[in-house]
Design a protein around this motif. Structure first.
Motif, PDB file in Angstrom:
ATOM      1  N   ASN A 154       7.038   3.471  -8.037  1.00  0.00           N
ATOM      2  CA  ASN A 154       5.615   3.606  -8.344  1.00  0.00           C
ATOM      3  C   ASN A 154       5.120   4.934  -7.794  1.00  0.00           C
ATOM      4  OD1 ASN A 154       5.224   0.814  -9.359  1.00  0.00           O
ATOM      5  ND2 ASN A 154       5.911   0.348  -7.302  1.00  0.00           N
ATOM      6  N   VAL A 155       4.590   5.763  -8.689  1.00  0.00           N
ATOM      7  CA  VAL A 155       4.127   7.094  -8.294  1.00  0.00           C
ATOM      8  C   VAL A 155       2.610   7.131  -8.404  1.00  0.00           C
ATOM      9  CG1 VAL A 155       4.313   9.550  -8.792  1.00  0.00           C
ATOM     10  CG2 VAL A 155       6.209   8.058  -9.311  1.00  0.00           C
ATOM     11  N   VAL A 156       1.937   7.491  -7.323  1.00  0.00           N
ATOM     12  CA  VAL A 156       0.480   7.595  -7.409  1.00  0.00           C
ATOM     13  C   VAL A 156       0.098   9.076  -7.449  1.00  0.00           C
ATOM     14  CG1 VAL A 156       0.046   7.492  -4.896  1.00  0.00           C
ATOM     15  CG2 VAL A 156      -1.727   6.771  -6.471  1.00  0.00           C
ATOM     16  N   PHE A 157      -0.790   9.424  -8.387  1.00  0.00           N
ATOM     17  CA  PHE A 157      -1.285  10.803  -8.480  1.00  0.00           C
ATOM     18  C   PHE A 157      -2.601  10.883  -7.721  1.00  0.00           C
ATOM     19  CE2 PHE A 157       1.752  10.876 -11.842  1.00  0.00           C
ATOM     20  CZ  PHE A 157       2.152  12.198 -11.935  1.00  0.00           C
ATOM     21  N   ILE A 158      -2.627  11.712  -6.670  1.00  0.00           N
ATOM     22  CA  ILE A 158      -3.843  11.814  -5.865  1.00  0.00           C
ATOM     23  C   ILE A 158      -4.281  13.276  -5.786  1.00  0.00           C
ATOM     24  CG2 ILE A 158      -3.384   9.766  -4.466  1.00  0.00           C
ATOM     25  CD1 ILE A 158      -2.198  11.548  -2.331  1.00  0.00           C
ATOM     26  N   GLY A 159      -5.480  13.514  -5.301  1.00  0.00           N
ATOM     27  CA  GLY A 159      -5.978  14.887  -5.173  1.00  0.00           C
ATOM     28  C   GLY A 159      -7.453  14.954  -5.493  1.00  0.00           C
ATOM     29  N   GLY A 397      -0.164  -7.106  -9.633  1.00  0.00           N
ATOM     30  CA  GLY A 397       0.145  -6.662  -8.275  1.00  0.00           C
ATOM     31  C   GLY A 397       1.558  -6.123  -8.197  1.00  0.00           C
ATOM     32  N   LYS A 398       1.870  -5.534  -7.046  1.00  0.00           N
ATOM     33  CA  LYS A 398       3.221  -5.018  -6.841  1.00  0.00           C
ATOM     34  C   LYS A 398       3.949  -5.943  -5.881  1.00  0.00           C
ATOM     35  CE  LYS A 398       5.578  -1.412  -4.343  1.00  0.00           C
ATOM     36  NZ  LYS A 398       5.381  -0.361  -3.374  1.00  0.00           N
ATOM     37  N   LEU A 399       5.139  -6.352  -6.275  1.00  0.00           N
ATOM     38  CA  LEU A 399       5.937  -7.233  -5.429  1.00  0.00           C
ATOM     39  C   LEU A 399       6.493  -6.409  -4.274  1.00  0.00           C
ATOM     40  CD1 LEU A 399       7.073 -10.037  -5.077  1.00  0.00           C
ATOM     41  CD2 LEU A 399       8.951  -9.444  -6.567  1.00  0.00           C
ATOM     42  N   GLU A 400       6.026  -6.694  -3.048  1.00  0.00           N
ATOM     43  CA  GLU A 400       6.436  -5.880  -1.896  1.00  0.00           C
ATOM     44  C   GLU A 400       7.821  -6.287  -1.393  1.00  0.00           C
ATOM     45  OE1 GLU A 400       5.134  -3.270  -0.848  1.00  0.00           O
ATOM     46  OE2 GLU A 400       3.012  -3.289  -1.314  1.00  0.00           O
ATOM     47  N   SER A 401       8.096  -7.606  -1.375  1.00  0.00           N
ATOM     48  CA  SER A 401       9.442  -8.013  -0.977  1.00  0.00           C
ATOM     49  C   SER A 401       9.758  -9.346  -1.613  1.00  0.00           C
ATOM     50  CB  SER A 401       9.539  -8.111   0.547  1.00  0.00           C
ATOM     51  OG  SER A 401       8.991  -9.323   0.995  1.00  0.00           O
ATOM     52  N   GLY A 402      11.045  -9.700  -1.619  1.00  0.00           N
ATOM     53  CA  GLY A 402      11.479 -10.944  -2.243  1.00  0.00           C
ATOM     54  C   GLY A 402      11.641 -10.781  -3.741  1.00  0.00           C
ATOM     55  N   ASP A 433      12.962 -12.731 -14.303  1.00  0.00           N
ATOM     56  CA  ASP A 433      12.825 -12.578 -12.854  1.00  0.00           C
ATOM     57  C   ASP A 433      12.550 -11.122 -12.503  1.00  0.00           C
ATOM     58  OD1 ASP A 433      15.354 -11.595 -13.427  1.00  0.00           O
ATOM     59  OD2 ASP A 433      16.306 -13.494 -12.887  1.00  0.00           O
ATOM     60  N   ALA A 434      11.990 -10.896 -11.327  1.00  0.00           N
ATOM     61  CA  ALA A 434      11.601  -9.544 -10.930  1.00  0.00           C
ATOM     62  C   ALA A 434      11.947  -9.332  -9.468  1.00  0.00           C
ATOM     63  CB  ALA A 434      10.104  -9.358 -11.142  1.00  0.00           C
ATOM     64  N   GLY A 435      12.322  -8.097  -9.140  1.00  0.00           N
ATOM     65  CA  GLY A 435      12.695  -7.759  -7.767  1.00  0.00           C
ATOM     66  C   GLY A 435      11.614  -6.948  -7.088  1.00  0.00           C
ATOM     67  N   PRO A 436      11.826  -6.597  -5.821  1.00  0.00           N
ATOM     68  CA  PRO A 436      10.799  -5.878  -5.063  1.00  0.00           C
ATOM     69  C   PRO A 436      10.549  -4.479  -5.629  1.00  0.00           C
ATOM     70  CG  PRO A 436      12.839  -6.011  -3.827  1.00  0.00           C
ATOM     71  CD  PRO A 436      13.029  -6.870  -5.022  1.00  0.00           C
ATOM     72  N   GLY A 437       9.293  -4.025  -5.503  1.00  0.00           N
ATOM     73  CA  GLY A 437       8.938  -2.684  -5.979  1.00  0.00           C
ATOM     74  C   GLY A 437       8.431  -2.668  -7.398  1.00  0.00           C
ATOM     75  N   GLU A 438       8.503  -3.802  -8.100  1.00  0.00           N
ATOM     76  CA  GLU A 438       8.072  -3.798  -9.501  1.00  0.00           C
ATOM     77  C   GLU A 438       6.587  -4.139  -9.604  1.00  0.00           C
ATOM     78  OE1 GLU A 438      10.489  -5.715 -12.443  1.00  0.00           O
ATOM     79  OE2 GLU A 438      12.244  -5.673 -11.140  1.00  0.00           O
TER      80      GLU A 438
END
Length: 577
Positions: A154-159, A397-402, A433-438
């Motif tokens: 996941n890439v966030v563009f900030i500035g 949301g973003k799955l942080e772990s598990g 199913d989905a893993g962490p970071g998705e």
């Protein structure tokens, strides 16, 4: 008697004719039902009728027109002779080709296998075909078997506002083929009508009318693109200082931040000075747990810059000391690169204009980054960013772990609602199913949309996350004009949760260099000091200690539209009843 004799005779004859037609109809229909492709052919069939029907009139026999129409629904070459066997066989092959072709190549090259006459009549139907393609476009690239293999980032563009974050996002989506040329041309036309030619790329991410009219991102835009090795989700954060809370929500989901700064004379300076968002965003990204930062020096093609190395170095020199102070390591965590979002130079391909930059362009650089290590066997933690109703309750949301799978039973904290996962979408592609970071969209059963708030967390029943109102934390006061005493109120941003908080007690000061704690309790803290304090929130929130779970133990305190302090949770304090 004569008419009576002839009447039954002619009725019989007509019966016969109908019977034969019926027989033909029936066979045509049964063949259609057996082999029909799901849904698509019928849509096109509606397009075909008028043109072929006209052809039928002009070319051939007046008898059998009724049968002719039905047959030509499927037949792609003009069906003059109506032998039963023929009509059954011929429709299938062209349909088959038609099915495969649009998916394989661009919607132009579809007339190759269809025989001559079709070319004349495809203009109408081609338009609809392209529109259909356009609607399906984003769904084509992620092939499901590959989805789990590619690492999700996941890439966030900030500035600062107007540095070009959305434009770069739009350009990347175009370069990786997620937005087709036709859509961009449409945006370009619309933008020209509003005298905003240079904004059209950002419209790929700024989708609602208000954002387009003002040219400012308000909510965090989402899109995704793929490279050879990885699958990226773009989170396009708003740069405007009024929308910093939205930006914090975006940054809390990111693994990697791209700080976009404008090299144009005057613009870099305003973004970087005291009130600018370049400083604040970099700091918030670090607090939100972003480890790696890419600094894109944008607008290098501007006449005031013209790809000059001096200006690039000047921006770099001013930024490095600040980023170092925030906590990024200039050697390992930060990477600078020049680019132009509007022309796309140095985003995917290196540019001749910029001979002094020898590193990789932006997209290849992202591809070459080392993998993030994530634990898929940890406890399930999914902080909720947003929720809405759509045939049930949907959360994002973003799955942080598990890892989460379909039909799994989970618990929504802090309210302890037991819910079931009905369906899982990872970047708009349905998976089991989905893993962490998705980045996930989950459709849930057993809870109403009104019962969920952003900041709630989905956990597994065996390992619930902690929730409470009182906790001890280490805080760094970043900017605050006066002193902060016990009783001070602010807004707490922790993972995706926003809640009012009060500092109830200051426990001790921490020396920045040595880390030693003061023996006496301070009566107040001021800017640039580090202290340990007890905080109490207005409502119950989900949180973990920084040591156990960093993503849910970091927070920022904001007040009056400014970020006042950043901190980490040291200890959870049990409630006294």
């Amino acid at each position: 008697m004569d008419p009576r004799d002839t009447a039954p005779d002619s009725w019989e004859q007509e019966d016969d004719v109908e019977a034969t037609i019926d027989g033909q109809l029936e066979s045509a229909f049964t063949s259609l039902n057996v082999n029909a492709k799901p849904f698509v052919p019928n849509v096109n069939a509606a397009e075909f009728v008028p043109t072929f029907a006209m052809k039928a009139h002009s070319e051939n026999l007046n008898s059998m027109v009724a049968v002719e129409k039905i047959a030509t629904m499927e037949v792609t070459e003009s069906a003059a002779r109506l032998e039963n066997g023929d009509t059954e066989m011929t429709p299938e092959e062209p349909w088959d080709q038609k099915e495969v072709e649009p998916n394989e190549e661009e919607p132009g090259g579809r007339c190759c296998g269809d025989g001559g006459p079709v070319v004349v009549t495809t203009t109408e139907e081609m338009g609809s075909e392209i529109e259909e393609e356009e609607m399906l476009a984003p769904k084509v690239p992620p092939t499901q078997p590959d989805a789990p293999k590619k690492e999700h980032i996941n890439v966030v563009f900030i500035g600062h506002v107007d540095a070009g974050k959305s434009t770069i996002g739009g350009q990347i989506m175009y370069l990786t083929g997620m937005v087709d040329k036709r859509t961009l041309e449409k945006y370009e036309r619309e933008a020209k009508e509003k005298n905003r030619e240079t904004w059209y790329l950002s419209w790929a991410l700024d989708t609602n009318q208000e954002e387009r009219d003002k040219g400012k991102t308000v909510e965090v835009g989402r899109a995704y693109f793929e490279t050879d090795k990885k699958h990226f989700t773009i989170l396009d954060a708003p740069g405007h200082k009024s929308f910093v809370p939205n930006m914090i929500g975006g940054a809390s989901q990111a693994d990697l931040a791209v700080l976009v700064i404008s090299a144009r004379k005057g613009e870099f300076e305003t973004g970087f000075e005291k009130g600018g968002q370049t400083r604040e965003h970099a700091m918030l990204a670090k607090t939100a747990g972003v480890k790696h930062l890419i600094v894109l020096v944008n607008k290098m093609d501007d006449p005031t810059v013209n790809w000059s190395l001096e200006r690039y170095e000047e921006c770099k020199e001013k930024l490095v000391p600040f980023l170092k102070k925030v906590g990024f390591n200039p050697k390992k965590d930060i990477h600078f690169m020049p680019c132009s979002g509007l022309t796309g130079a140095n985003l995917k391909e290196p540019t001749d204009m910029c001979s002094w930059y020898t590193g990789l362009p932006f997209i290849p650089h992202l591809d070459s980054l080392p993998n993030f290590n994530r634990s898929s066997d940890g406890p399930i933690r999914l902080p909720i960013v947003d929720k809405y109703k759509d045939m049930g309750t949907v959360i994002l949301g973003k799955l942080e772990s598990g890892s989460i799978s379909k039909a799994q039973q989970l618990v929504m904290m802090p309210n302890r609602h037991v819910v079931e996962v009905l369906s899982l979408l990872s970047d708009d592609v349905e998976t089991d199913d989905a893993g962490p970071g998705e980045n996930l969209k989950l459709r849930l059963k057993g809870i109403e949309e009104e019962e969920i708030l952003p900041g709630f967390i989905l956990c597994n029943a065996e390992n619930l996350c902690h929730s409470g109102r009182t906790f001890d934390a280490q805080i760094v006061i970043i900017e605050h004009k006066s002193i902060i005493c016990p009783g001070y109120n602010a807004v707490l941003h922790i993972h995706t949760c926003i809640e009012e908080v009060q500092i109830t007690a200051l426990i001790c000061l921490v020396d920045k260099k040595s880390g030693e704690k003061s023996k006496t309790r301070p009566r107040f803290v001021k800017q640039d000091q580090v202290c340990i304090a007890r905080l109490r929130t207005a409502g119950t929130i989900c949180l973990e200690t920084f040591k156990d779970f960093p993503q849910m133990g970091r927070f920022t305190l904001r007040d009056e539209g400014k970020t006042i302090a950043i901190g980490k949770v040291l200890k959870l304090v049990a409630e006294r009843d």
